[in-house]
Design a protein around this motif. Structure first.
Motif, PDB file in Angstrom:
ATOM      1  N   ARG A   1      23.959 -58.996  81.045  1.00 20.46           N
ATOM      2  CA  ARG A   1      22.777 -58.743  80.210  1.00 20.46           C
ATOM      3  C   ARG A   1      22.566 -57.241  80.004  1.00 20.46           C
ATOM      4  NH1 ARG A   1      18.468 -63.243  82.621  1.00 20.46           N
ATOM      5  NH2 ARG A   1      19.050 -64.923  81.163  1.00 20.46           N
ATOM      6  N   THR A   2      22.770 -56.465  81.060  1.00 19.86           N
ATOM      7  CA  THR A   2      22.611 -55.013  80.941  1.00 19.86           C
ATOM      8  C   THR A   2      23.612 -54.437  79.954  1.00 19.86           C
ATOM      9  OG1 THR A   2      21.760 -54.811  83.197  1.00 19.86           O
ATOM     10  CG2 THR A   2      22.687 -52.834  82.210  1.00 19.86           C
ATOM     11  N   ARG A   3      24.857 -54.912  79.998  1.00 19.81           N
ATOM     12  CA  ARG A   3      25.880 -54.404  79.075  1.00 19.81           C
ATOM     13  C   ARG A   3      25.576 -54.828  77.637  1.00 19.81           C
ATOM     14  NH1 ARG A   3      31.031 -52.878  80.479  1.00 19.81           N
ATOM     15  NH2 ARG A   3      29.946 -52.072  82.319  1.00 19.81           N
ATOM     16  N   HIS A   4      25.168 -56.071  77.440  1.00 24.58           N
ATOM     17  CA  HIS A   4      24.796 -56.512  76.093  1.00 24.58           C
ATOM     18  C   HIS A   4      23.637 -55.677  75.555  1.00 24.58           C
ATOM     19  CE1 HIS A   4      27.091 -59.983  74.649  1.00 24.58           C
ATOM     20  NE2 HIS A   4      27.274 -60.308  75.906  1.00 24.58           N
ATOM     21  N   ALA A   5      22.671 -55.379  76.422  1.00 27.51           N
ATOM     22  CA  ALA A   5      21.534 -54.574  75.983  1.00 27.51           C
ATOM     23  C   ALA A   5      21.988 -53.183  75.557  1.00 27.51           C
ATOM     24  CB  ALA A   5      20.504 -54.473  77.108  1.00 27.51           C
ATOM     25  N   GLN A   6      22.942 -52.610  76.279  1.00 26.84           N
ATOM     26  CA  GLN A   6      23.445 -51.292  75.899  1.00 26.84           C
ATOM     27  C   GLN A   6      24.112 -51.339  74.527  1.00 26.84           C
ATOM     28  OE1 GLN A   6      26.731 -49.610  78.207  1.00 26.84           O
ATOM     29  NE2 GLN A   6      25.776 -47.585  78.025  1.00 26.84           N
ATOM     30  N   TYR A   7      24.929 -52.342  74.288  1.00 29.36           N
ATOM     31  CA  TYR A   7      25.582 -52.476  72.978  1.00 29.36           C
ATOM     32  C   TYR A   7      24.539 -52.703  71.878  1.00 29.36           C
ATOM     33  CZ  TYR A   7      30.420 -52.678  74.711  1.00 29.36           C
ATOM     34  OH  TYR A   7      31.642 -52.380  75.248  1.00 29.36           O
ATOM     35  N   LYS A   8      23.520 -53.514  72.183  1.00 33.37           N
ATOM     36  CA  LYS A   8      22.479 -53.790  71.201  1.00 33.37           C
ATOM     37  C   LYS A   8      21.591 -52.580  70.935  1.00 33.37           C
ATOM     38  CE  LYS A   8      22.508 -58.261  69.901  1.00 33.37           C
ATOM     39  NZ  LYS A   8      23.826 -58.694  70.407  1.00 33.37           N
TER      40      LYS A   8
END
Length: 264
Positions: free
Chosen positions: A198-205
């Motif tokens: 979730r943290t990585r997806h948030a960074q990409y988003k």
């Protein structure tokens, strides 16, 4: 009709179209903008992230789909909630739409408004369709310039073939220039838990070109290996060590990104 450039400028700043609320009415932030995807001829999936600052409370939302930028002609709306269980993301299946039609959409939390997005439904039949096809977007390797170009193109839909994220730690594949580019992967370690992914997806988003693309073009996305781990197969992955990272199936089950490996 609203110009795409004006929507793009709004999203680039990270700002929403908000109304003022009272002191007793906390307003949720739409930090990652809005997105749409998986369109059919009569519906499309809408997405956002909404969270109160320093308050771990559900965020009640209303989604709206309209034929005009001022939302005077709303053709689909409904209620949805952003909750802790989904890391304060919310998805809505907006139905009752016309085939092959462009729409505006947004989310509302009372008088607090998300950024406005653009989407479209699939035609019932067609001899041609303009698709922008993308894959392998590794955040630390460089900027998402292709996303910026697709956002301003005449593509009607976007198709992402996978590797939307990469699971490596901050010193992993193609990270040599990450610090200089201010694109060091988060979290710093390799992704293993649901919170990690979730943290990585948030960074990409959080990337402005990513937010702008998602707001302006509906996306059809599919899995590839880096959504889980490099060179994944039924019983493991090249980038998975059971001795230090546990059972492969347990890793898959924790973050549910290995659905494409399940047997029929």
């Amino acid at each position: 009709m609203i110009k795409i450039a004006s929507v793009s400028a709004l999203l680039a700043t990270g700002a929403g179209l908000s109304a003022c609320g009272g002191a007793d009415s906390p307003q949720a932030a739409f930090a990652y903008g809005v997105a749409s995807g998986d369109p059919l001829s009569d519906r499309v999936v809408l997405w956002t992230h909404a969270r109160f600052a320093e308050l771990d409370l559900d965020v009640p939302l209303t989604y709206q789909v309209a034929t005009d930028a001022a939302f005077t002609q709303v053709v689909s709306e409904g209620a949805v909630r952003a909750t802790a269980a989904t890391a304060y993301t919310a998805k809505a299946d907006a139905t009752g739409l016309q085939a092959g039609t462009a729409y505006f959409y947004r989310f509302k939390q009372g008088g607090n408004l998300s950024p406005v997005g653009r989407t479209r439904t699939l035609p019932l039949s067609t001899t041609s369709l303009k698709l922008a096809v993308m894959s392998c977007a590794n955040y630390p390797a460089g900027f998402f310039n292709v996303y910026a170009e697709v956002a301003k193109s005449d593509a009607e839909l976007t198709l992402h073939l996978g590797d939307y994220i990469y699971e490596y730690g901050s010193n992993g594949y193609a990270s040599a220039d990450a610090a200089a580019l201010d694109r060091v992967s988060l979290p710093a370690h390799e992704l293993l838990t649901l919170a990690d992914y979730r943290t990585r997806h948030a960074q990409y988003k959080s990337d402005p070109d990513s937010k702008n693309l998602h707001a302006l073009k509906p996306m059809i996305a599919m899995w590839d290996d880096h959504e889980g781990a490099n060179d994944a197969y039924t019983d493991g992955a090249e980038n998975h060590d059971p001795a230090t990272e546990g059972a492969w199936r347990a890793r898959c089950a924790r973050h549910d990104v290995c659905g494409w490996l399940r047997s029929p």
